[in-house]
Design a protein around this motif. Structure first.
Motif, PDB file in Angstrom:
ATOM      1  N   TYR A   1      38.773   5.167 -42.178  1.00 24.93           N
ATOM      2  CA  TYR A   1      37.896   6.124 -41.506  1.00 24.93           C
ATOM      3  C   TYR A   1      36.781   5.405 -40.760  1.00 24.93           C
ATOM      4  CZ  TYR A   1      34.897  10.118 -40.638  1.00 24.93           C
ATOM      5  OH  TYR A   1      34.134  11.078 -40.023  1.00 24.93           O
TER       6      TYR A   1
ATOM      7  N   ASP B   1      32.175  12.401 -35.558  1.00 26.62           N
ATOM      8  CA  ASP B   1      33.028  12.658 -36.708  1.00 26.62           C
ATOM      9  C   ASP B   1      34.079  13.725 -36.422  1.00 26.62           C
ATOM     10  OD1 ASP B   1      31.942  10.718 -38.456  1.00 26.62           O
ATOM     11  OD2 ASP B   1      30.214  12.017 -38.791  1.00 26.62           O
TER      12      ASP B   1
ATOM     13  N   GLN C   1      42.508  11.365 -36.860  1.00 29.07           N
ATOM     14  CA  GLN C   1      43.183  11.194 -38.143  1.00 29.07           C
ATOM     15  C   GLN C   1      44.260  12.251 -38.344  1.00 29.07           C
ATOM     16  OE1 GLN C   1      39.954  11.134 -41.042  1.00 29.07           O
ATOM     17  NE2 GLN C   1      40.597   9.077 -41.576  1.00 29.07           N
TER      18      GLN C   1
ATOM     19  N   ARG D   1      36.112   5.282 -36.849  1.00 31.86           N
ATOM     20  CA  ARG D   1      34.821   5.770 -36.351  1.00 31.86           C
ATOM     21  C   ARG D   1      34.195   4.732 -35.415  1.00 31.86           C
ATOM     22  NH1 ARG D   1      29.504   6.812 -36.667  1.00 31.86           N
ATOM     23  NH2 ARG D   1      28.908   8.996 -36.856  1.00 31.86           N
TER      24      ARG D   1
ATOM     25  N   VAL E   1      36.799  11.787 -34.825  1.00 35.12           N
ATOM     26  CA  VAL E   1      37.479  10.940 -35.811  1.00 35.12           C
ATOM     27  C   VAL E   1      38.443  11.776 -36.651  1.00 35.12           C
ATOM     28  CG1 VAL E   1      37.153   9.466 -37.836  1.00 35.12           C
ATOM     29  CG2 VAL E   1      35.622   9.248 -35.867  1.00 35.12           C
ATOM     30  N   ARG E   2      37.990  12.927 -37.116  1.00 34.33           N
ATOM     31  CA  ARG E   2      38.861  13.793 -37.927  1.00 34.33           C
ATOM     32  C   ARG E   2      40.088  14.250 -37.142  1.00 34.33           C
ATOM     33  NH1 ARG E   2      33.885  15.211 -40.100  1.00 34.33           N
ATOM     34  NH2 ARG E   2      33.482  16.876 -38.609  1.00 34.33           N
TER      35      ARG E   2
END
Length: 83
Positions: free
Chosen positions: A5, A68, A75, A9, A71-72
């Motif tokens: 993560y 974020d 992912q 990021r 990033v999520r």
């Protein structure tokens, strides 16, 4: 050892900084892009750059206003970073 993560990021932060010619410290102190003075067109530019780099499609109805959030989404939709 840096977590997946955190590595992702850092990549997203660097991508945004390169795109918008800013220092990474600005994104770590205020991760909300709108609070940093980005307008919606800027957010769309970041969205397109993230889509291209990670070979994903971000649906227009997904809320993406922070580092974020991006990033999520990477992912969730990128095979390369799937957990």
């Amino acid at each position: 050892m840096i977590s997946l993560y955190n590595r992702l990021r850092q990549e997203v932060v660097q991508l945004i900084c390169d795109l918008k010619h800013m220092e990474p410290a600005a994104l770590t102190s205020k991760p909300d892009l709108l609070q940093l003075g980005f307008n919606l067109a800027d957010v769309v530019d970041v969205m397109q750059a993230v889509e291209k780099k990670y070979d994903i499609v971000i649906a227009g109805d997904l809320p993406v206003y922070t580092v974020d959030d991006f990033v999520r989404i990477v992912q969730q939709f990128s095979r390369r970073f799937a957990l």
